[in-house]
Enzyme design. Sequence first.
Site, mmCIF file in Angstrom:
data_model
loop_
_atom_site.group_PDB
_atom_site.id
_atom_site.type_symbol
_atom_site.label_atom_id
_atom_site.label_comp_id
_atom_site.label_asym_id
_atom_site.label_seq_id
_atom_site.Cartn_x
_atom_site.Cartn_y
_atom_site.Cartn_z
ATOM 1 C CB VAL B 261 -0.887 -0.089 1.245
ATOM 2 C CG1 VAL B 261 -1.768 1.350 1.140
ATOM 3 C CG2 VAL B 261 -1.469 -1.148 1.395
ATOM 4 C CD GLU B 286 -2.415 -7.071 3.137
ATOM 5 O OE1 GLU B 286 -1.801 -7.845 3.240
ATOM 6 O OE2 GLU B 286 -2.375 -5.649 3.172
#
Lengths: 497, 497
Positions: B261, B286
């Site tokens: 991320v 994810e």
Amino acid sequence: MSLPFPVLTAEEAAAMVHDRQTIGFGGFTAAGACKVIPLAIAARAKAEHAAGRPFKLGVITGASTGKSLDGALAAAEAIDWRTPYQSDPTLRKSINEGKTRFFDLHLSAVQPTVRSGVLGKVHWAIVEASDVKADGTVTLSTSVGAANTFIRLADRVLIELNAHHPAALTGFHDLYEPADPPHRREIPLYAPTDRIGSPVVKIDPKKIAGVVKTNNPDETGAFDQPDEVTNRIGENVAAFLASELKIGRLPSSFLPLQSGVGNIANAVIGALGSNKGIPPFMMYTEVIQDSVIDLIKSGKCTFASGCSLTVSPQKLTDIYRDLEFFRPRMVLRPQEISNAPELVRRLGLITVNTAIEVDLFGNVNSTHVMGKDLMNGIGGSGDFTRNAHVSIYTCPSVAKGGKISTIVPLVTHLDHSEHSVQIVVTEYGVADLRGKAPADRARLMIEKCAHPDYRTLLSAYLDISSKGHVPQTLQNAFSMHLAFLQQGDMRQAKWVA
Amino acid sequence: MSLPFPVLTAEEAAAMVHDRQTIGFGGFTAAGACKVIPLAIAARAKAEHAAGRPFKLGVITGASTGKSLDGALAAAEAIDWRTPYQSDPTLRKSINEGKTRFFDLHLSAVQPTVRSGVLGKVHWAIVEASDVKADGTVTLSTSVGAANTFIRLADRVLIELNAHHPAALTGFHDLYEPADPPHRREIPLYAPTDRIGSPVVKIDPKKIAGVVKTNNPDETGAFDQPDEVTNRIGENVAAFLASELKIGRLPSSFLPLQSGVGNIANAVIGALGSNKGIPPFMMYTEVIQDSVIDLIKSGKCTFASGCSLTVSPQKLTDIYRDLEFFRPRMVLRPQEISNAPELVRRLGLITVNTAIEVDLFGNVNSTHVMGKDLMNGIGGSGDFTRNAHVSIYTCPSVAKGGKISTIVPLVTHLDHSEHSVQIVVTEYGVADLRGKAPADRARLMIEKCAHPDYRTLLSAYLDISSKGHVPQTLQNAFSMHLAFLQQGDMRQAKWVA
């Protein structure tokens, strides 16, 4: 028996191996490791070096081997690079002097890494067999390791056919090799007893460069007898697991057990065997040791799946005398199956491994002494710990007669992090670190696991560390280790505020 | 719509939650996190504290959440203990001041750990939904996290029914929960596109304590625009993977990608998108971020499997406007499936995650600043890295305007060891550590990854370290960190022989 392959002397076999080649040796631990070809290769290396010619090999194994393999090749300075786990004193010295380039792999990763091509071409597979047929059907001996992959990928294969092992070992192995991504499927194993592959390796006879006939026992050593400290560690592990079972955190059928190698592991298995609160169980492990054989005989261990049968010479003789009793109670698998993360999590293993040192926050060092020198390697400890249902680390609270505490402020090499290590056991007690914040873990490690000689010192370390998520101070983190290196005793450590 | 459950205000819902209870919050990142009930619980905690009564909760989430959840509860000092990953500044401060007991878990381990019982009873599941039917059929919103497990295990369930999300989201989720050992089977997923579970959660209507109606956007922030450093990191990753493909170390069909991320991750995905040497690919990851949506639109990403749809508010509006385009191109799964070690290895993921610092030997710190303060947590980085086909870590070579080198002699907190970390990338280049011994890794890290300002200093560290397997000295290992803490600049470090 007449074979369509050349029957060679070890020297003739060794003469085919050349400088700069890469060899994949079958076997896993000294069990099932080659014994005469590597010795002859070592002699050849010495002769080449004496003649002023270079001779160094890339060496990939399953794990550790015997002294005639790692020991002899290291003494001959014949190893350029080496992976994975090793435990030979001569090879260890060569690695720690920077003469052999060693890199470590999780044992489940050896076969996929070799297949991926990043280690380059494998010129030779050199493996021990208990039986070879004319069509190239081979029964391995007391271990598998990565032999099936080396045989398939290598340009050519050399076989030590060892008459010390009975040909009737056929059926003790279960050889399965998964496809690689993007074609990989599940490993279709759901219980330690499942058989999913072939009992033998099929080799294209044209690839077999020769067979060397031998009759040599495995170079396995006997273990020390358990002492008071290892017995207490074993009893603490057994009592902890019996309690988890009683309060319902483990299923009433128990879960399969993985146990590392060595004296503590032997004591742990012994203690599980004699603890009345633990029902009969299965092993899904890497190395099947003497103590497991005793539990199979007593019925407390109902089945053992492993990668090697690493027992003392006397125990192996016992097994060979009673092969039909052990046949339905044991299986040997390739290391990417015995150690597969997928299977460790699916089967829900209880894993018990040994630490060199553990820090206050639950980080474990399994591999290096004082951050610098390699001991053996990570082996399968990472494969098992990370995916365990319950992961346990054991160690005596002190070493070197008390001059070293194995419970330290910070490990000098980290192999298993606080995210994977759940339970730590010494002869003093059990620290259950699950669901605890770092500061709470630290107090528990001191109270339950540290040697009384070190509790005040370690508590003082926490006290001088300013408050925060992880109570530690970088300028003091290795002071106990430096006190040992400089003054010979960790108890001399002083904390600097 | 008439529902057989009480429709409550957030305050009425919060009034049902009591001191010392444990809550499992659905959601994963700020996407799909609850927004009004936790805010009301925070207000209740403040009122209780003002009245002199204790009010603290155990809080389990999927991962990070929004400011109305972690932020509000931390500000109200309502969290006794918290797991796993978080990224809220107020909560982080509370953890680093030792006021909130935080312990970290690999994100794939959250659901099995909750089921194992070691965290105790889960009193409440509090989840956001885009649709609820009278029979207790619930469609989640922009993420799954561990919601399916919390709902099944909790005593009672509270639902935020958020009209901001269309009920037509039904079909974007695929909810599968494995059995636990000894009854666990394979996870039957073989490609990122596979659907193996249910699009909805079925809840016994009697367990639903109430529904709170909301209409609030996810509290996701916009990412910074890529800058020159992040762009160069992205280009280096893309060039490396294109080269691996060209030399045949990756299958011609490529392999599914996992990406962490943040801004670097966004730049990496952007660079993969524009690199002509990389064919269209799938994501098995994810968090699905903005840049992934762009690649789905362009056709470069043919499918994205994730645990959350964590996009900027504008991007979410775009998706909701074109739901039928995205429906066959995307799926949201529970975190024990999106991050399953079994699937990471089976699918052969290429994993790209961000490091806080990396040491000369390839060990990575993902979680702590200067060994002490928690940044966010380990998240899924361990799940992906350990089992990756190719594991990559990225970071800018320096931080704080050059005063911190991210390439250090030894990481101050170790999350991913040299045994799992294969490739390290900074804006200066790519260090391929595979198959290399520690001393060779160290030279490569300095040459390829370190900032030029630090190369001489780091080389000098290797020079003063005595020869051995790992060239390091414990008395100097943290000197760069201490130079920063004491003098404000790592370049001030001096090595002691």
